[in-house]
Design a protein around this motif. Structure first.
Motif, short mmCIF file in Angstrom:
data_model
loop_
_atom_site.label_atom_id
_atom_site.label_comp_id
_atom_site.label_asym_id
_atom_site.label_seq_id
_atom_site.Cartn_x
_atom_site.Cartn_y
_atom_site.Cartn_z
N SER A 44 28.97 3.15 65.46
CA SER A 44 28.58 1.76 65.57
C SER A 44 27.25 1.26 65.07
N LEU A 45 27.14 0.19 64.36
CA LEU A 45 25.94 -0.02 63.90
C LEU A 45 25.67 -1.52 64.35
N LEU A 46 24.57 -1.91 65.15
CA LEU A 46 24.28 -3.04 65.47
C LEU A 46 25.06 -3.80 66.57
N GLY A 47 26.20 -3.18 67.02
CA GLY A 47 27.21 -3.53 67.83
C GLY A 47 28.37 -4.42 66.83
N ILE A 48 28.38 -4.25 65.74
CA ILE A 48 29.10 -4.95 65.06
C ILE A 48 30.43 -3.98 64.73
N ALA A 49 31.61 -4.52 64.71
CA ALA A 49 32.89 -4.06 64.65
C ALA A 49 32.93 -3.48 63.27
N SER A 50 33.56 -2.01 63.22
CA SER A 50 33.52 -1.28 62.16
C SER A 50 34.25 -2.18 60.75
N GLY A 51 35.40 -2.90 61.27
CA GLY A 51 36.10 -3.82 60.25
C GLY A 51 35.16 -4.69 59.64
N LEU A 95 34.64 -12.18 67.33
CA LEU A 95 35.22 -13.59 66.90
C LEU A 95 35.57 -13.53 65.34
N VAL A 96 34.49 -13.05 64.71
CA VAL A 96 34.89 -13.16 63.00
C VAL A 96 35.97 -12.11 62.74
N LEU A 97 36.12 -10.83 63.29
CA LEU A 97 37.03 -10.01 63.15
C LEU A 97 38.50 -10.49 63.39
N ILE A 98 38.75 -11.13 64.73
CA ILE A 98 39.98 -11.36 65.06
C ILE A 98 40.28 -12.85 64.65
N GLY A 99 39.37 -13.66 64.47
CA GLY A 99 39.46 -15.08 63.55
C GLY A 99 40.16 -14.99 62.34
N ILE A 100 39.57 -14.18 61.50
CA ILE A 100 40.07 -13.91 60.17
C ILE A 100 41.13 -13.03 60.16
N GLY A 101 41.28 -12.05 61.06
CA GLY A 101 42.27 -10.86 60.93
C GLY A 101 43.72 -11.68 61.47
N PRO A 113 23.22 -6.81 72.79
CA PRO A 113 24.26 -6.16 72.01
C PRO A 113 25.56 -6.74 72.41
N GLY A 114 25.57 -6.97 73.40
CA GLY A 114 26.94 -7.53 73.80
C GLY A 114 27.10 -8.93 73.20
N VAL A 115 26.41 -9.54 73.18
CA VAL A 115 26.29 -11.01 72.23
C VAL A 115 26.64 -10.81 70.76
N MET A 116 26.24 -9.67 70.23
CA MET A 116 26.51 -9.36 68.88
C MET A 116 27.83 -8.88 68.74
N ASN A 117 28.51 -8.11 69.76
CA ASN A 117 29.61 -7.64 69.76
C ASN A 117 30.72 -8.84 69.76
N TRP A 118 30.54 -9.86 70.90
CA TRP A 118 31.16 -10.89 70.85
C TRP A 118 31.25 -11.75 69.44
N LEU A 119 30.23 -11.83 68.71
CA LEU A 119 30.18 -12.64 67.50
C LEU A 119 30.95 -11.80 66.38
N PHE A 161 45.29 -3.98 70.24
CA PHE A 161 45.12 -4.97 69.59
C PHE A 161 44.03 -5.18 68.69
N VAL A 162 42.78 -4.68 69.14
CA VAL A 162 41.66 -4.69 68.24
C VAL A 162 41.85 -3.95 66.96
N LEU A 163 42.43 -2.67 67.21
CA LEU A 163 42.35 -1.56 66.12
C LEU A 163 42.85 -2.11 65.05
N LYS A 164 44.03 -2.75 64.91
CA LYS A 164 44.76 -3.27 63.76
C LYS A 164 43.85 -4.12 62.74
N PHE A 165 43.06 -4.89 63.38
CA PHE A 165 42.31 -5.84 62.38
C PHE A 165 41.12 -4.99 61.58
N GLU A 166 40.76 -4.11 62.00
CA GLU A 166 40.12 -3.17 61.15
C GLU A 166 40.10 -3.09 59.68
N LEU A 167 41.58 -2.69 59.48
CA LEU A 167 42.14 -2.61 58.11
C LEU A 167 42.70 -3.83 57.61
#
Length: 495
Positions: A454-461, A247-253, A238-244, A406-412
């Motif tokens: 939370s679902l599968l450790g993937i960020a809600s955004g 990465l996508v959330l912040i990379g694109i956001g 689950p931690g690895v899934m959260n990492w990935l 920092f993380v919160l703003k990327f969701e939207l």
């Protein structure tokens, strides 16, 4: 002489950096008096930023308070798992390369000032433009709040608590408003260059001092092995899934930050833009990698800090190192001055873009289309001041750690990316599908965040983004775009 950061020595450092930033604003204003008559000149620096200035203003956008002040505490709390922070910034550069050169060319072709203008030009939809603008304003407001919190923590740490957190926020916000009001994008870019050089030098000196006085990574690893073995381990599945997902959330956001996109529009040429990105490619290792190591060393240097106490980690380490040697004292002086200047410069660029969206995209397009550019600028500045006042009230008692903010703003914010990026390449992307996807993605991300689902450790955004993309693509395939609309889209995106 007491070489530790405290009292009047810290106040003197802050005063000097404050005066430098004010001086940059005044000089920029005196050399470019006509900028206040043009949105293009004020918000984009006349589209004339060269390689070095553009590089440092991108650098300050990506690496500010959340990196130097907020990342070491996160590494302190999580241990080696937080090594993922380095690929965060590599992903941002990769995401830029997907769309930045093409968007620059189109921005120059249509004289775009804000990213919301691209939505207006591409989709010719009031609903899409307003929704994208509101999402961008939310992201900018959230990011500005983060910077205000970082300013207060940085000032408090640098002065040993002599200047209270809240007073530090107000002091530098006033300076930010003055020099930003005077010099616009040019003031921001020039101060970014000054603080960027100071910041890089100071961070490396902090690393060297940490290794000399606290023992370096081997000492911290030995300490963790005995007292905090969980910080040496790798994450579970689950931690690895959260990492990935992060990465996508912040990379694109982070790549679709509205103020980062304005820097794309500000480049002197496409060649200048690409050369700046080539230099940015090294920064994840030279900045995020270095502050990660500093955070790990802090585990041994200041063990057993609470979450709130760990937020002051960088100030504590710098103060201790500064007390050991006069060379390190001045190096840490430069570092913390550069850190706070970087935070203020980032905050000012956020405010600049926030004001431009208000003045150009909302007020200028829909409230008072007949307004002159001077009046639009004035409205944007005044609304920006009001927004800062509201955020100061929130920052007075910060609601979360820097990393959580920092993380919160990327969701939207990330929900604008399908319309922004796909629209650059796919002529058949349907306006209604873009709007529906943006709305659906925003609702899913918001509800999951508010109710802590939370679902599968993937960020809600990312769940929101996935639904957003599915609706954009499938909706565009189902709803036929007329030949006229497709040809119009081809003309818009043609280089």
């Amino acid at each position: 002489m007491d070489l530790a950061f405290s009292g009047w020595s810290g106040i003197l450092i802050l005063a000097v950096y404050g005066l430098i930033m004010l001086g940059v604003g005044v000089l920029t204003f005196l050399k470019n008096r006509n900028m206040h008559k043009s949105l293009d000149a004020y918000y984009l620096g006349g589209r004339g930023l060269g390689v070095m200035v553009l590089f440092f203003t991108f650098f300050a956008t990506q690496y500010s308070g959340n990196t130097v002040i907020g990342y070491p505490p996160s590494a302190y709390r999580q241990g080696f798992e937080y090594l993922v922070s380095v690929p965060f910034f590599i992903m941002i550069i990769m995401a830029y390369l997907l769309f930045a050169p093409r968007l620059y060319t189109l921005g120059k072709k249509y004289k775009l000032v804000t990213p919301a203008q691209w939505f207006e030009k591409r989709y010719k939809s009031k609903a899409v433009t307003i929704l994208a603008s509101l999402l961008m304003l939310y992201g900018l407001g959230n990011y500005l709040l983060e910077q205000l919190v970082a300013i207060g923590q940085g000032v408090s740490g640098l002065t040993g608590g002599t200047i209270p957190y809240q007073l530090g926020v107000i002091f530098f916000v006033v300076i930010m408003l003055i020099y930003g009001w005077l010099g616009g994008m040019r003031s921001v870019a020039y101060t970014d260059t000054i603080q960027g050089i100071a910041l890089l030098f100071g961070v490396f000196m902090l690393l060297i001092g940490s290794i000399i006085y606290f023992g370096g990574l081997p000492t911290s690893a030995d300490y963790m092995q005995v007292f905090s073995p969980e910080k040496l381990g790798i994450p579970d599945a689950p931690g690895v899934m959260n990492w990935l997902s992060l990465l996508v959330l912040i990379g694109i956001g982070a790549a679709v930050y509205p103020h980062a996109i304005q820097r794309i529009f500000s480049a002197k040429s496409e060649k200048t833009l690409k050369r700046s990105f080539s230099r940015m490619a090294w920064m994840p290792f030279l900045t995020a990698g270095v502050v990660f190591i500093i955070g790990i060393i802090g585990i041994n240097a200041f063990p057993d800090l609470s979450t709130a106490e760990s937020e002051q980690l960088v100030g504590m380490m710098a103060s201790t190192i500064a007390s050991q040697n006069v060379i390190f004292y001045w190096a840490m002086t430069l570092l913390f001055g550069g850190v706070i200047a970087a935070i203020v410069s980032t905050a000012d660029s956020i405010l600049l873009t926030f004001s431009s969206i208000i003045s150009n995209d909302l007020y200028g397009n829909y409230i008072n289309p007949e307004a002159s550019q001077r009046k639009k600028l004035l409205v944007g500045k005044l609304v920006g001041v009001v927004a800062v006042g509201i955020l100061i009230l929130v920052a007075w008692f910060p609601p979360a750690t820097l990393y959580q903010i920092f993380v919160l703003k990327f969701e939207l914010l990330i929900q604008i990316s399908p319309g922004l990026i796909l629209g650059l390449y796919w002529n058949r992307l349907h306006t209604k599908a873009v709007f529906t996807g943006m709305i659906a993605g925003t609702l899913v991300a918001s509800l999951m965040t508010v109710f802590n689902l939370s679902l599968l450790g993937i960020a809600s955004g990312l769940w929101g983004l996935l639904l957003n993309i599915v609706i954009c693509v499938s909706g565009s395939l189902i709803m036929n775009v007329s030949a006229v609309e497709e040809n119009e889209a081809k003309k818009v995106v043609a280089l």
